[in-house]
Scaffold this active site. Structure first.
Site, mmCIF file in Angstrom:
data_model
loop_
_atom_site.group_PDB
_atom_site.id
_atom_site.type_symbol
_atom_site.label_atom_id
_atom_site.label_comp_id
_atom_site.label_asym_id
_atom_site.label_seq_id
_atom_site.Cartn_x
_atom_site.Cartn_y
_atom_site.Cartn_z
ATOM 1 N N HIS A 15 -9.872 1.404 2.009
ATOM 2 C CA HIS A 15 -9.586 2.597 2.466
ATOM 3 C C HIS A 15 -10.727 3.472 2.752
ATOM 4 C CE1 HIS A 15 -5.130 2.263 2.214
ATOM 5 N NE2 HIS A 15 -5.292 1.857 0.956
ATOM 6 N N HIS B 237 -9.223 -3.885 -1.759
ATOM 7 C CA HIS B 237 -8.352 -3.163 -1.088
ATOM 8 C C HIS B 237 -8.787 -1.725 -0.901
ATOM 9 C CE1 HIS B 237 -3.817 -2.176 -0.230
ATOM 10 N NE2 HIS B 237 -4.280 -0.997 -0.425
ATOM 11 N N GLU B 238 -9.181 -1.165 -1.980
ATOM 12 C CA GLU B 238 -9.293 0.421 -2.216
ATOM 13 C C GLU B 238 -10.667 0.663 -1.467
ATOM 14 O OE1 GLU B 238 -6.927 2.241 -2.977
ATOM 15 O OE2 GLU B 238 -5.971 0.486 -4.043
ATOM 16 N N CYS C 68 0.838 -1.255 0.071
ATOM 17 C CA CYS C 68 -0.086 -0.103 0.076
ATOM 18 C C CYS C 68 0.887 1.092 -0.059
ATOM 19 C CB CYS C 68 -0.830 -0.090 1.174
ATOM 20 S SG CYS C 68 -2.013 1.413 1.225
HETATM 21 ZN ZN ZN Z 1 -3.745 1.000 0.125
#
Ligand code: ZN
Length: 177
Positions: free
Chosen positions: A147, A143-144, A101
């Site tokens: 966030h 993953h995004e 990341c």
């Molecule tokens: Zn990330």
């Protein structure tokens, strides 16, 4: 103006907050943010980046899979801005694979993710898109999306043993090659 944005690093409060929905996608500030996110990810050899990583609490991220220094095997695609994204359905199968990341320097981890997902999001022109993603691109999306919900990949590993320093990761991969 498109510019390289500063990337928030782990332990910055913005990275653990729930991001706010994007209101008017066509607004100049949103369009400029999209261009700058694409540019910033490209410059940093990232395959994705989310607005909270550049200190913007907005439900918006870029998926930009392409082969690069950090991910030589990544499929090539045009960067796509995904706005107010959601997962509609997912496989029961989960796969553990490597992630890093831009907000977590020098750490790699083996992270379990759904192998396949059906998603919807608004594109940068305000059109609702429904798509299915598998494997690496499905991984980037998850993953995004994390966030936007205040989670980092290090929060998703099953055990501390699944976290590696960048140097240890590189050593494993040069052995495997
Ligand atoms: Zn990330």
């Amino acid at each position: 103006m498109t510019q390289i944005l500063e990337i928030a690093q782990r332990h910055q409060p913005i990275l653990s907050q729930i991001a706010r929905p994007v209101g008017d996608i066509k607004e100049d500030s949103v369009q400029t943010l999209i261009d700058s996110l694409i540019f910033t990810a490209e410059q940093a050899n990232g395959v994705g980046i989310a607005a909270p990583q550049v200190y913007q609490s907005q439900r918006l991220f870029i998926v930009a899979s392409r082969p690069n220094l950090r991910y030589p095997q990544a499929p090539l695609m045009e960067p796509i801005a995904m706005i107010n994204p959601r997962i509609l359905a997912h496989s029961t199968e989960m796969v553990k694979d490597w992630e890093g990341c831009l907000s977590v320097a020098d750490v790699r981890g083996l992270v379990p993710r759904y192998q396949a997902i059906a998603v919807e999001y608004y594109d940068r022109w305000g059109q609702l898109q429904k798509q299915e993603f598998t494997d690496f691109v499905a991984r980037i999306f998850q993953h995004e999306l994390d966030h936007l919900n205040g989670l980092l990949f290090v929060d998703r590993v099953e055990s501390p043993d699944d976290l590696y320093t960048e140097a240890a990761y590189q050593a494993i991969h040069s052995l495997a090659d």
